[in-house]
Design a protein around this motif. Sequence first.
Motif, PDB file in Angstrom:
ATOM      1  N   SER A 125       4.648   2.960   5.584  1.00 25.48           N
ATOM      2  CA  SER A 125       4.816   2.474   4.207  1.00 25.48           C
ATOM      3  C   SER A 125       3.446   2.047   3.681  1.00 25.48           C
ATOM      4  O   SER A 125       3.056   0.886   3.812  1.00 25.48           O
ATOM      5  CB  SER A 125       5.814   1.307   4.175  1.00 25.48           C
ATOM      6  N   SER A 128       0.506   0.640   1.543  1.00 26.33           N
ATOM      7  CA  SER A 128       0.512  -0.456   0.571  1.00 26.33           C
ATOM      8  C   SER A 128      -0.308  -0.090  -0.657  1.00 26.33           C
ATOM      9  O   SER A 128      -1.516   0.155  -0.576  1.00 26.33           O
ATOM     10  CB  SER A 128      -0.052  -1.726   1.199  1.00 26.33           C
ATOM     11  N   LEU A 158      -1.439  -1.861  -2.821  1.00 27.55           N
ATOM     12  CA  LEU A 158      -2.482  -2.849  -3.110  1.00 27.55           C
ATOM     13  C   LEU A 158      -3.877  -2.282  -2.849  1.00 27.55           C
ATOM     14  O   LEU A 158      -4.845  -2.678  -3.492  1.00 27.55           O
ATOM     15  CB  LEU A 158      -2.249  -4.089  -2.243  1.00 27.55           C
ATOM     16  N   HIS A 160       4.877   0.801  -0.169  1.00 33.94           N
ATOM     17  CA  HIS A 160       4.957  -0.655  -0.096  1.00 33.94           C
ATOM     18  C   HIS A 160       4.292  -1.239  -1.341  1.00 33.94           C
ATOM     19  O   HIS A 160       3.124  -0.966  -1.628  1.00 33.94           O
ATOM     20  CB  HIS A 160       4.247  -1.148   1.168  1.00 33.94           C
ATOM     21  N   ASP A 172       3.250  -4.588  -3.118  1.00 36.04           N
ATOM     22  CA  ASP A 172       2.985  -6.019  -2.974  1.00 36.04           C
ATOM     23  C   ASP A 172       2.853  -6.669  -4.337  1.00 36.04           C
ATOM     24  O   ASP A 172       1.915  -6.376  -5.095  1.00 36.04           O
ATOM     25  CB  ASP A 172       1.684  -6.240  -2.195  1.00 36.04           C
ATOM     26  N   SER A 212      -1.404  -9.416  -8.509  1.00 38.04           N
ATOM     27  CA  SER A 212      -1.460  -7.953  -8.397  1.00 38.04           C
ATOM     28  C   SER A 212      -0.855  -7.292  -9.622  1.00 38.04           C
ATOM     29  O   SER A 212      -1.523  -7.094 -10.634  1.00 38.04           O
ATOM     30  CB  SER A 212      -0.783  -7.478  -7.110  1.00 38.04           C
ATOM     31  N   HIS A 221       7.712  -5.937  -1.988  1.00 34.02           N
ATOM     32  CA  HIS A 221       7.448  -7.168  -1.237  1.00 34.02           C
ATOM     33  C   HIS A 221       7.004  -8.246  -2.224  1.00 34.02           C
ATOM     34  O   HIS A 221       5.886  -8.207  -2.742  1.00 34.02           O
ATOM     35  CB  HIS A 221       6.362  -6.875  -0.193  1.00 34.02           C
ATOM     36  N   GLY A 266      -5.805  -7.956   1.076  1.00 37.54           N
ATOM     37  CA  GLY A 266      -5.827  -6.742   1.870  1.00 37.54           C
ATOM     38  C   GLY A 266      -7.040  -6.729   2.792  1.00 37.54           C
ATOM     39  O   GLY A 266      -7.982  -7.514   2.634  1.00 37.54           O
ATOM     40  N   ASP A 284       3.401  -6.004   8.620  1.00 38.61           N
ATOM     41  CA  ASP A 284       2.453  -5.839   7.515  1.00 38.61           C
ATOM     42  C   ASP A 284       1.227  -6.699   7.762  1.00 38.61           C
ATOM     43  O   ASP A 284       1.333  -7.917   7.888  1.00 38.61           O
ATOM     44  CB  ASP A 284       3.139  -6.256   6.198  1.00 38.61           C
ATOM     45  N   VAL A 319       3.416  -1.021   7.734  1.00 39.96           N
ATOM     46  CA  VAL A 319       2.704  -1.095   6.461  1.00 39.96           C
ATOM     47  C   VAL A 319       1.204  -1.031   6.745  1.00 39.96           C
ATOM     48  O   VAL A 319       0.699  -1.759   7.597  1.00 39.96           O
ATOM     49  CB  VAL A 319       3.031  -2.399   5.706  1.00 39.96           C
ATOM     50  N   SER A 320       0.523  -0.150   6.030  1.00 40.17           N
ATOM     51  CA  SER A 320      -0.929  -0.058   6.150  1.00 40.17           C
ATOM     52  C   SER A 320      -1.490   0.255   4.775  1.00 40.17           C
ATOM     53  O   SER A 320      -0.974   1.128   4.072  1.00 40.17           O
ATOM     54  CB  SER A 320      -1.321   1.036   7.151  1.00 40.17           C
ATOM     55  N   GLY A 321      -2.535  -0.462   4.393  1.00 39.38           N
ATOM     56  CA  GLY A 321      -3.090  -0.285   3.060  1.00 39.38           C
ATOM     57  C   GLY A 321      -4.473   0.307   3.058  1.00 39.38           C
ATOM     58  O   GLY A 321      -4.679   1.494   2.803  1.00 39.38           O
TER      59      GLY A 321
END
Length: 218
Positions: free
Chosen positions: A5, A7, A9, A32, A34, A45, A65, A143, A174, A194-196
């Motif tokens: 998922s 992110s 952001l 995802h 945020d 955000s 989220h 982040g 996350d 979760v990885s952004g």
Amino acid sequence: MAFLSPSLLAADFYNLERQIKVLEENNVKYLHLDVMDGNFVPNISYGAGIIKSLRENTNLVFDVHLMIEKPENYIDDFAKAGADIITIHQEATKHPLRVLQQIKEHGIKAGISLNPGTSLSVLDYLWDELDLILIMTVNPGFGGQSFIPSSIDKIKETRKLINQNKDDILLEIDGGVKTTNLESLLDLGVDIFVSGSDIFNKDLNLMKEKIEYYLERI
């Protein structure tokens, strides 16, 4: 089977359409989202309006989220904007059970997120309303942070509790998830990673390579 998922952001909003297309074309299922209010966490955000605009242009599963105080005041807005999952923070409301019920009244999945310092005991009276548990593996609000090593034990314990109480609940993590530590997280029973900043990149070919790395392993 686990899912990635990414992110939003960490996305390049100037090139957002192109980056979303990379996700879709490379079999990513979740996005995802945020939402930060500048009160519960230091940053701000985006809100329901941005999510609604995205919903009109993609079929990705919207994993929303809410890192906001008093989320009960905004659930209707995010549900109408197109959320598929809404996750609130245990620490952000006096009545988390009621807010989870409010989410489910919209026919979407309800999740609870726990900060690194929050005990798993808060789950004791929430099980019947939960579809997802999000374990924060960094302190929320920024982040690019490093994964907190002590989170490993918390993830393991959460997986045990899910298996004992309601085994169809999704376990999501996350914060600080990267290609450099993914291998150490694969056997913990996580359903959604979760990885952004490790995924989104102005170099779209590099984005594709990172996505392939994750999906080949999870």
